[in-house]
Every structure is written in structure tokens, then in C-alpha cells.
Design a protein around this motif. Structure first.
Motif, PDB file in Angstrom:
ATOM      1  N   ASN A   1      -1.632  -4.158   3.403  1.00 40.92           N
ATOM      2  CA  ASN A   1      -1.603  -4.633   4.796  1.00 40.92           C
ATOM      3  C   ASN A   1      -1.803  -3.463   5.768  1.00 40.92           C
ATOM      4  O   ASN A   1      -1.579  -3.586   6.963  1.00 40.92           O
TER       5      ASN A   1
ATOM      6  N   TRP B   1      -0.412  -0.758   6.486  1.00 40.52           N
ATOM      7  CA  TRP B   1       0.680   0.009   7.073  1.00 40.52           C
ATOM      8  C   TRP B   1       1.853   0.100   6.103  1.00 40.52           C
ATOM      9  O   TRP B   1       2.235  -0.906   5.496  1.00 40.52           O
ATOM     10  N   ALA B   2       2.399   1.302   5.996  1.00 43.92           N
ATOM     11  CA  ALA B   2       3.662   1.510   5.295  1.00 43.92           C
ATOM     12  C   ALA B   2       4.639   1.887   6.396  1.00 43.92           C
ATOM     13  O   ALA B   2       4.754   3.058   6.752  1.00 43.92           O
TER      14      ALA B   2
ATOM     15  N   ASP C   1       0.833  -1.202   0.000  1.00 44.15           N
ATOM     16  CA  ASP C   1       0.000   0.000   0.000  1.00 44.15           C
ATOM     17  C   ASP C   1       0.871   1.257   0.000  1.00 44.15           C
ATOM     18  O   ASP C   1       0.569   2.234  -0.677  1.00 44.15           O
ATOM     19  N   GLY C   2       1.968   1.207   0.744  1.00 45.74           N
ATOM     20  CA  GLY C   2       2.866   2.362   0.771  1.00 45.74           C
ATOM     21  C   GLY C   2       3.496   2.585  -0.597  1.00 45.74           C
ATOM     22  O   GLY C   2       3.563   3.714  -1.102  1.00 45.74           O
TER      23      GLY C   2
HETATM   24 MG   LIG Z   1       2.012  -2.015   3.684  1.00 48.46          MG
END
Ligand SMILES: [Mg+2]
Ligand SMILES: Cc1ncc(C[n+]2csc(CCOP(=O)(O)OP(=O)(O)O)c2C)c(N)n1
Length: 345
Positions: A180, A182-183, A151-152
Motif C-alpha cells: 500500500n 506506505w510503512a 511493504d514495510g
Molecule cells: Mg504498507
């Protein structure tokens, strides 16, 4: 609704899949989980300088890799794709050697296994995948490139450029984002304007699919469809597999400093391996005896890989100086000589 509230809706089903396929998914997910646990222990013992856990992402990784053809396709992984490597058939002692920093990118055969070297540049594997995919089209072959990213990474310029290029040139590539949430310490809402990675696909002229990343059957079906489309000339797809990073970002991270562990606990309770096991029992794809046998085999294989990587010999230190330039420079030769004198003291 925050992403972590949008799944967690209980059970999954695998009734649409062949029993043998689901048994393979379970075996690989179980083995990856055990190997992940062994890897964290190896880091604690000082064998690995650091390790990035895949715990909780086994369904997203194993099911997507299982939809590929290792004889024709090519995987472009990040640093967190251990379960992809395992399911894709990469030689795992050589793969885990990367985490022991034994050799540049590990000891496995990148070209032979059609699985790229671990890439720690966030977003880095994505343009590589598109370049390979365009080459494959020009060669007239039917392989599909699989680009893994997080995602980051989805907010990196490289990823936007790669997706646009793939859309314009109808490249045979699947953009597989494991969201997930979180980056490292940055949450989705500060990373993904608009709230959806899959929705961005429209702007690049390709289908975008949001899938429950903890549902192995759903991930497999979505990936198989995208791979088939790419293979038959239909162009790229974005798949967003929504999951959760239940462990710290890496063994060097302390998530207690930036997140509420209650959300992580909710996702730990929605474990992809438990979900698959229950669904297989319900569909009549396996019985308790199957799980007992496979769990024991998975633990044994994970231990064998652990021992293999822990016992692997150190590389020759002089390799520091090879592969830097085709024709070495005077300065490098001088440094090599100094290094040699020091180690011989
Ligand atoms: Mg992530
Ligand atoms: C180009 C680049 N920028 C920053 C970093 C530092 N960094 C390492 S991992 C990471 C977070 C990546 O998050 P995501 O893409 O969601 O992948 P995840 O770790 O969650 O699997 C960052 C910022 C890096 N390795 N490369």
C-alpha cells in the motif's frame, strides 16, 4: 516510475470469472467498506481506543481470501486484515472486539475459524505461516497457509528467513504482500531497495507475481493459482498486490505531516469497489437492482456488527492475572489481591 504512477490505468475486467463469484466479491467488499466507516466512527466516539482502516484495500483482501478454503487453509493476518476476516467467514463481532481491546486477540475462535489472532508485530505472522505450512506437509494434509504482510514488513529479517525456509522446504504457503506504498510514514522507495517485492521471490526459488491490488478479478486469479500450486506440492509463491493506503496509517496518525495528499486523491478516484461494479455491469454479471439490494444489505450488516461490538460486555478485570503462568507466582498472587482490594473499595 514511482509505484503510484504504474497503475491507475482505468478499467478492469471480470469476464474471466463466474458471475456468482464476482457477486460474492462485491457483497463482501461493500460490507467491509461500510464496516470500516462504522469502525472509524466508533473510534471517534471513544468505543475503540484505535483503529486501522482497510479502505482502498478491499479488493486485495476480499479477493485473496475468497481464493482460500476455510475448511482446510489457515490465515495468518496482520492488524489490517478486517476485510480478509469478513470474506473468510470469521465471526465479526468477535473479530472487531479486538479493536475494542475486549480480550486478548479478540473474541472469535482462532482455531475453529482457522484465522490467527491479529498480529501487531510487523512481519510476525509470516514465520508463523511457514511453520504451520511445514507442519501441514509433515502431517500429509492439503491445507495452505496464507501469510499477509505489508511493504514495510517485507524489509524485516523474519520475512526473509521465512521465505527462504519455505523455498528450501517447498512449504505450502502463499506470501501475500499488500504493497500500500506506505510503512506508516516511510514511503516505498525508502523501504524496498530494488523497487519490487515480487522480484525477491527469485532469490528464494519461487514464483513472484505483481498484481494490480485494486483489481478484484486479477487478485482472485493470481491467488487461486498460487493456492492451487501450494496445495498440489508445487511450493510457495510471493504475490505483491499493488494498492494504496488512502487513509492515515491508523486513527492516531496524521499523514499531512509526511505525504502529499494529491497521490492519495488519485488512488481514491481509482476505488476498487467502483471498478468492480463497472466491470460487473459491463460483463453482464449484475444489474442496478442487484447493487441496490446488496448495498442496503451491506449497510445493515455493518450496523449490526457495530452494535454488537459496542454493546458487548466488558471482560472481568481479574483476567489480567490469568493466562500469565500455568502456575501462578507469589508476586502475581499478591498483585491480584491488591487489585481485588482496590476494585472493591
Ligand atoms: Mg504498507
Ligand atoms: C517489529 C515491529 N517494528 C515496528 C513496529 C511499529 N509499526 C507498526 S505498523 C508499522 C508500519 C508497517 O508497514 P507495512 O508493513 O507496510 O503495513 P501497513 O501498515 O502499511 O499495512 C510499524 C513500523 C511494529 N509494530 N513491529
Amino acid at each position: 516510475m514511482p509505484p503510484e504512477e504504474s497503475t491507475g490505468q482505468g478499467a478492469i475486467t471480470v469476464a474471466h470469472l463466474a458471475p456468482e463469484l464476482t457477486r460474492g466479491l462485491y457483497r463482501d467488499m461493500r460490507t467491509a467498506r461500510d464496516l470500516d466507516t462504522e469502525a472509524i466512527a466508533l473510534q471517534r466516539q471513544g468505543v475503540f481506543p484505535a483503529y486501522v482502516s482497510v479502505r482502498g484495500q478491499e479488493a486485495a483482501q476480499v479477493a485473496s481470501a475468497t481464493a482460500l478454503d476455510p475448511a482446510r487453509d489457515f490465515v495468518f493476518p496482520t492488524y489490517r486484515e478486517m476485510a480478509v476476516a469478513l470474506a473468510y467467514g470469521v465471526e465479526m463481532v468477535g473479530y472487531m472486539a479486538t479493536h475494542r481491546a475486549l480480550w486478548h486477540g479478540g473474541l472469535y475462535d482462532v482455531m475453529g475459524s482457522r484465522f490467527g489472532a491479529i498480529n501487531a508485530v510487523v512481519g510476525g505472522p509470516v514465520p508463523h505461516a511457514v511453520g504451520w505450512a511445514v507442519g501441514e506437509r509433515l502431517r500429509g494434509d492439503q491445507g495452505v497457509a496464507m501469510a499477509y504482510f505489508g511493504d514495510g514488513a517485507s524489509s524485516e529479517g523474519d520475512v526473509h528467513e521465512a521465505m527462504n525456509f519455505a523455498g528450501v522446504f517447498t512449504a505450502p504457503v502463499v506470501f501475500f504482500c499488500q504493497n500500500n506504498q506506505w510503512a506508516l510514514s516511510v514511503p516505498n522507495e525508502r523501504q524496498v531497495a530494488g523497487g519490487s517485492i515480487a522480484a525477491r521471490a527469485e532469490g528464494y526459488g519461487m514464483p513472484g507475481v505483481l498484481v494490480d491490488g485494486n483489481d478484484a478479478g486479477a487478485v482472485y486469479a493470481a491467488t487461486a493459482e498460487a493456492v492451487q500450486r501450494a496445495r498440489t506440492g508445487g511450493g510457495p509463491t510471493v504475490i505483491e498486490a499493488l494498492t494504496y493506503r488512502v487513509e492515515p496509517h491508523s486513527t492516531s496518525d496524521d499523514p499531512g505531516r509526511y505525504r502529499d495528499e494529491a497521490a492519495a486523491d488519485r488512488w481514491r478516484r481509482r476505488d476498487p469497489i467502483d471498478l468492480l461494479r463497472t466491470a460487473m455491469l459491463q460483463a453482464g454479471h449484475a444489474d442496478e437492482a442487484f447493487f441496490a439490494t446488496v448495498d442496503a444489505e451491506a449497510a445493515r450488516r455493518a450496523e449490526q456488527i457495530r452494535d454488537g461490538v459496542a454493546d458487548a460486555p466488558e471482560p472481568d478485570g481479574s483476567e489480567l492475572f490469568t493466562h500469565v503462568f500455568r502456575e501462578t507466582t507469589e508476586e502475581l498472587t499478591r498483585q491480584h489481591r491488591t487489585w481485588q482490594e482496590e476494585v472493591e473499595l
